[in-house]
Scaffold this active site. Structure first.
Site, mmCIF file in Angstrom:
data_model
loop_
_atom_site.group_PDB
_atom_site.id
_atom_site.type_symbol
_atom_site.label_atom_id
_atom_site.label_comp_id
_atom_site.label_asym_id
_atom_site.label_seq_id
_atom_site.Cartn_x
_atom_site.Cartn_y
_atom_site.Cartn_z
ATOM 1 N N ASP A 199 54.292 73.802 54.103
ATOM 2 C CA ASP A 199 54.902 72.569 53.593
ATOM 3 C C ASP A 199 54.086 71.934 52.467
ATOM 4 O O ASP A 199 54.616 71.629 51.393
ATOM 5 C CB ASP A 199 55.043 71.529 54.722
ATOM 6 C CG ASP A 199 56.103 71.940 55.735
ATOM 7 O OD1 ASP A 199 56.994 72.727 55.383
ATOM 8 O OD2 ASP A 199 56.023 71.452 56.871
ATOM 9 N N ARG A 219 45.949 60.616 62.555
ATOM 10 C CA ARG A 219 46.793 60.123 61.453
ATOM 11 C C ARG A 219 46.273 58.854 60.793
ATOM 12 O O ARG A 219 46.227 58.779 59.564
ATOM 13 C CB ARG A 219 48.241 59.926 61.925
ATOM 14 C CG ARG A 219 48.925 61.204 62.407
ATOM 15 C CD ARG A 219 48.620 62.390 61.555
ATOM 16 N NE ARG A 219 49.424 63.560 61.910
ATOM 17 C CZ ARG A 219 49.218 64.756 61.394
ATOM 18 N NH1 ARG A 219 48.252 64.963 60.515
ATOM 19 N NH2 ARG A 219 49.971 65.774 61.741
ATOM 20 N N ASP A 240 54.781 61.516 63.127
ATOM 21 C CA ASP A 240 53.685 61.472 62.163
ATOM 22 C C ASP A 240 54.047 60.737 60.875
ATOM 23 O O ASP A 240 53.232 60.028 60.313
ATOM 24 C CB ASP A 240 53.196 62.892 61.870
ATOM 25 C CG ASP A 240 52.411 63.458 63.046
ATOM 26 O OD1 ASP A 240 51.717 62.670 63.713
ATOM 27 O OD2 ASP A 240 52.505 64.667 63.303
ATOM 28 N N SER A 288 55.109 75.320 64.943
ATOM 29 C CA SER A 288 54.473 74.294 64.133
ATOM 30 C C SER A 288 53.239 73.824 64.890
ATOM 31 O O SER A 288 53.332 73.402 66.041
ATOM 32 C CB SER A 288 55.453 73.143 63.921
ATOM 33 O OG SER A 288 54.735 71.979 63.593
#
Ligand code: ARG
Length: 426
Positions: A13, A93, A122, A173
């Site tokens: 990504d 995060r 996220d 993922s």
């Protein structure tokens, strides 16, 4: 030219994003790869960003900050989402968001970018943190915007000669850092399907350990923070890494969770968090020894709330500060040592000691030397029962009698049926 600072992981990504942002927004991309104990080959990843077309590629070592400001406070709080997930991804995060903002300021960037999809937690954690810390910065989330499938992305990468690392063939993922590894997608989307062996990377199959002998560790805490392993003081991230690999060998820390995402979806995630599982068990055991019953009880409520704050992306909030202040106060006597035993898939606390221990052998013993006042128990019981006996006599016994009183009828309600009702049933 104006620039954007992209949180770069080296995966499909964000690799495609470097090129796509340039095309779509005509911004120069500065890639930032944050080391939170996720990858070994940081330099290789950073170099790839340049090959793809980033104008600059920075590596930030966030490991110490991650442990000190995020992981330890979560451990002290006992923060585990829905009783299962130790929050590895969620905790990293706000740190990454903060570092993105910092780099954006240093570089005079007009925007920051991340590779989150439009249906996960996220994106919320990143966007809320960035908006809170730097409301003027624009946020670009290519994966949320471009509407490409995985195959489209692979085609885009091939077309633009974007070098990819070999692991993109993997159907899952994965996100990982020191505190744990999160895996979703592929067959895991079927909640009935047992996770295949290949899903796990940090933990051995507990059923395939042969006759591996159990192993003991002593973990020493100071104010709720682990400071030493087997008596040896070591930096936090080393302690976490050590327990990840040691407990991982015993298959400890596998978690299979159907969780409630903030965006309203139920999702199935497999976590591997050997260190987190061991350290939460040990920390909890030390609190059992050093906190009062009432502190333990109220702290359970705070722990669940603290976990939700982390999960829901509210790290930079006043509520978090308030909860953290309570947690810090509770930790002032949580110092001591816990002995854990690792065996097949299991971490058991087998010993604990503390200078601040509230455990009194004189009070607890059933042997000689008992100091507990047995007579005082009689008076205590009388007063403890007082509201119940009073109410029973005034309200319950007169209407329904002894037999009908407080029987659980097995239909989800505690029976306080009237006598006549229970008689007609017969
Ligand atoms: N569900 C977890 C969370 O919201 C992990 C998300 C990232 N997982 C992943 N496999 N990429 O914190």
């Amino acid at each position: 030219m104006a620039t954007v600072v992209l949180a770069y992981s080296g995966g499909l990504d964000t690799s495609v994003a470097i090129r796509w942002i340039k095309e779509k927004y005509d911004l120069d991309v500065i890639a930032v790869t944050v080391d939170v104990g996720n990858e070994r080959n940081m330099q290789e990843i950073a170099d790839r960003a340049i090959q793809i077309g980033a104008v600059k590629s920075l590596i930030v070592d966030g490991r110490e900050d991650f442990v000190r400001y995020f992981v330890w406070p979560a451990l002290q709080a006992g923060a585990i989402y829905e009783g299962q997930y130790p929050l590895a991804t969620a905790l990293a995060r706000p740190l990454i968001a903060r570092l993105l903002v910092e780099v954006a300021r240093q570089e005079g960037a007009v925007a920051v970018a991340h590779g989150c999809t439009g249906k996960g937690n996220d994106q919320v954690r990143f966007d809320v943190s960035i908006n809170t810390l730097a409301p003027d910065l624009k946020i670009i989330a290519p994966v949320r915007e471009w509407g490409m499938t995985r195959d489209n992305e692979l085609a885009y990468a091939a077309e633009h000669n974007i070098p990819l690392k070999t692991t993109v063939a993997n159907p899952y993922s994965v996100d990982q850092n020191l505190w744990g590894r999160s895996v979703e997608c592929g067959i895991l989307e079927d909640p009935w399907a047992e996770p295949p062996a290949e899903v796990y990377a940090w933990t051995s199959d507990p059923d395939a350990l042969g006759d591996l002998a159990p192993k003991y560790y002593e973990i020493t805490f100071k104010n709720g923070i682990p400071v030493a392993l087997d008596g040896e003081e070591i930096p936090g991230y080393v302690l976490i890494e050590t327990l990840n690999s040691e407990a991982g060998k015993y298959g400890i820390g596998r978690i299979d969770h159907i969780e409630n995402r903030l965006v309203g979806i139920k999702s199935r995630e497999i976590y591997e968090a050997p260190s987190a599982v061991v350290l939460h068990a040990a920390h909890n055991a030390l609190e059992s020894l050093t906190l009062s019953r009432e502190q333990v009880r109220f702290k359970e409520t705070v722990a669940a709330e603290y976990a939700r704050v982390i999960y829901n992306g509210q790290w930079y909030s006043a509520l978090h500060q308030d909860l953290a202040a309570f947690v810090q106060s509770t930790q002032r006597f949580v110092s001591g040592t816990v002995r854990v035993k690792l065996s097949r898939g299991r971490c058991q606390v087998v010993g604990r000691k503390s200078e601040n221990s509230l455990y009194s052998i004189g009070l607890a013993t059933y042997d000689s030397g008992d100091q507990f006042d047995h007579n005082a128990a009689l008076g205590f019981i009388k007063l403890w029962a007082l509201p119940l006996t009073t109410q029973a006599q005034a309200q319950l016994l007169p209407s329904i009698g002894f037999e009908g009183n407080l029987l659980n009828n097995g239909e989800g309600k505690v029976q306080i049926a009237s006598k006549s009702e229970s008689e007609t049933e017969k």
